[in-house]
Design an enzyme around this catalytic site. Structure first.
Site, PDB file in Angstrom:
ATOM      1  N   GLY A  15     -30.651 -24.875  33.273  1.00  0.00           N
ATOM      2  CA  GLY A  15     -30.024 -23.605  32.920  1.00  0.00           C
ATOM      3  C   GLY A  15     -30.099 -23.253  31.449  1.00  0.00           C
ATOM      4  N   SER A  16     -31.102 -23.763  30.732  1.00  0.00           N
ATOM      5  CA  SER A  16     -31.185 -23.381  29.314  1.00  0.00           C
ATOM      6  C   SER A  16     -31.548 -21.904  29.178  1.00  0.00           C
ATOM      7  CB  SER A  16     -32.169 -24.268  28.547  1.00  0.00           C
ATOM      8  OG  SER A  16     -33.488 -24.007  28.949  1.00  0.00           O
ATOM      9  N   ASN A  17     -32.334 -21.367  30.100  1.00  0.00           N
ATOM     10  CA  ASN A  17     -32.633 -19.926  30.054  1.00  0.00           C
ATOM     11  C   ASN A  17     -31.409 -19.099  30.434  1.00  0.00           C
ATOM     12  OD1 ASN A  17     -35.611 -19.160  29.449  1.00  0.00           O
ATOM     13  ND2 ASN A  17     -35.718 -21.049  30.643  1.00  0.00           N
ATOM     14  N   LYS A  65     -35.014 -19.769  55.865  1.00  0.00           N
ATOM     15  CA  LYS A  65     -34.823 -19.011  54.618  1.00  0.00           C
ATOM     16  C   LYS A  65     -34.036 -17.713  54.846  1.00  0.00           C
ATOM     17  CE  LYS A  65     -38.408 -18.712  51.774  1.00  0.00           C
ATOM     18  NZ  LYS A  65     -38.165 -19.333  50.469  1.00  0.00           N
ATOM     19  N   MET A  90     -36.286 -22.753  41.988  1.00  0.00           N
ATOM     20  CA  MET A  90     -37.470 -23.418  42.531  1.00  0.00           C
ATOM     21  C   MET A  90     -37.751 -23.057  43.993  1.00  0.00           C
ATOM     22  SD  MET A  90     -38.485 -24.837  39.863  1.00  0.00           S
ATOM     23  CE  MET A  90     -39.750 -25.993  40.355  1.00  0.00           C
ATOM     24  N   ILE A  93     -39.001 -16.401  46.918  1.00  0.00           N
ATOM     25  CA  ILE A  93     -38.097 -15.357  47.427  1.00  0.00           C
ATOM     26  C   ILE A  93     -38.710 -14.767  48.704  1.00  0.00           C
ATOM     27  CG2 ILE A  93     -37.014 -13.125  46.899  1.00  0.00           C
ATOM     28  CD1 ILE A  93     -35.917 -15.335  45.109  1.00  0.00           C
ATOM     29  N   ASN A 107     -39.171 -13.001  36.897  1.00  0.00           N
ATOM     30  CA  ASN A 107     -39.191 -14.467  36.767  1.00  0.00           C
ATOM     31  C   ASN A 107     -39.811 -14.850  35.429  1.00  0.00           C
ATOM     32  OD1 ASN A 107     -39.109 -17.252  37.588  1.00  0.00           O
ATOM     33  ND2 ASN A 107     -41.298 -17.135  38.078  1.00  0.00           N
ATOM     34  N   HIS A 109     -42.056 -17.945  33.641  1.00  0.00           N
ATOM     35  CA  HIS A 109     -42.896 -19.070  34.047  1.00  0.00           C
ATOM     36  C   HIS A 109     -43.546 -19.691  32.803  1.00  0.00           C
ATOM     37  CE1 HIS A 109     -45.401 -21.457  36.707  1.00  0.00           C
ATOM     38  NE2 HIS A 109     -46.402 -21.201  35.892  1.00  0.00           N
TER      39      HIS A 109
HETATM   40  C1  GRF Z   1     -38.313 -22.872  32.565  1.00  0.00           C
HETATM   41  O1  GRF Z   1     -39.285 -23.554  31.819  1.00  0.00           O
HETATM   42  C2  GRF Z   1     -38.915 -21.721  33.311  1.00  0.00           C
HETATM   43  O2  GRF Z   1     -40.053 -21.210  32.714  1.00  0.00           O
HETATM   44  C3  GRF Z   1     -39.291 -22.341  34.636  1.00  0.00           C
HETATM   45  O3  GRF Z   1     -38.292 -23.288  34.880  1.00  0.00           O
HETATM   46  C4  GRF Z   1     -37.751 -23.761  33.651  1.00  0.00           C
HETATM   47  C5  GRF Z   1     -36.258 -23.658  33.757  1.00  0.00           C
HETATM   48  O4  GRF Z   1     -35.629 -24.281  32.680  1.00  0.00           O
HETATM   49  N1  GRF Z   1     -39.432 -21.337  35.645  1.00  0.00           N
HETATM   50  P1  GRF Z   1     -34.057 -24.074  32.439  1.00  0.00           P
HETATM   51  O5  GRF Z   1     -33.346 -24.529  33.691  1.00  0.00           O
HETATM   52  O6  GRF Z   1     -33.827 -22.623  32.145  1.00  0.00           O
HETATM   53  O7  GRF Z   1     -33.730 -24.954  31.275  1.00  0.00           O
END
Ligand code: GRF
Length: 189
Positions: A15-17, A65, A90, A93, A107, A109
């Protein structure tokens, strides 16, 4: 006064993003829900910290799903969500959510798509010995990282890079790029 648009973040891991989105200033939307498919994912604690309601589910408890996406859809409707931001979610959808939120799911990536789609994009880049990889934000369609590209930023790869060091460089870019794209796409606050 017009009210802010509402968004949900879908995540499966650290969840860093999610955190970067929550901490970014002047976001033109309100994050109203975290959707997570891993009951022990660290992102859930982060959502608690920011007081964001969570919908956590275990896909193995559903027959297919469509069944869990119906549940997600219900939560999104209750929270009046306009946009969905995938941030390390992961799962593919399915049609249930794609139809309902057409053009409203994006998304992030960790590669310069269409290079290295799918899992372990950073490992794939190292394996391929590329000099440059990067980050892509794109619309989500029914494929694996195949939707129209919105923004990209490159990251140079050095011969000393490991998965860890390259991931650090990539994530530093992600944490700035994702909030910026959200601002550009949804309009300034
Ligand atoms: C990120 O590198 C994103 O690009 C990919 O999954 C990772 C998630 O990282 N889809 P975080 O959980 O947000 O740290």
């Amino acid at each position: 006064m017009t009210s802010l648009m509402k968004a949900a973040v879908f995540a499966s891991g650290t969840g860093s993003n999610f955190q970067a989105i929550m901490e970014s200033t002047n976001l033109p939307c309100q994050i109203v829900l975290l959707v997570c498919d891993k009951p022990d994912a660290p992102v859930i604690q982060k959502a608690k910290h920011f007081n964001i309601p969570t919908f956590v589910f275990d896909p193995s408890e559903y027959s297919r799903k469509e069944a869990y996406e119906r549940q997600i859809e219900k939560k999104l409707e209750e929270a009046r969500v306009d946009w969905i931001f995938l941030a390390g979610y992961m799962r593919i959808i399915g049609p249930t959510l794609l139809k309902k939120y057409e053009g409203k799911i994006i998304n992030i990536h960790p590669s310069l798509l269409p290079q290295f789609p799918g899992k372990d994009a950073i490992g794939q880049a190292l394996q391929a010995r590329v000099d440059v990889t990067g980050v892509t934000v794109h619309y989500v369609d029914e494929g694996i990282d195949t939707g129209p590209i919105i923004a990209q930023e490159s990251v140079s790869v050095s011969s000393e890079d490991t998965v860890e060091t390259l991931q650090q460089k990539i994530q530093a870019i992600e944490h700035k790029l994702y909030p910026r794209v959200i601002r550009d796409l949804l309009g300034e606050k």
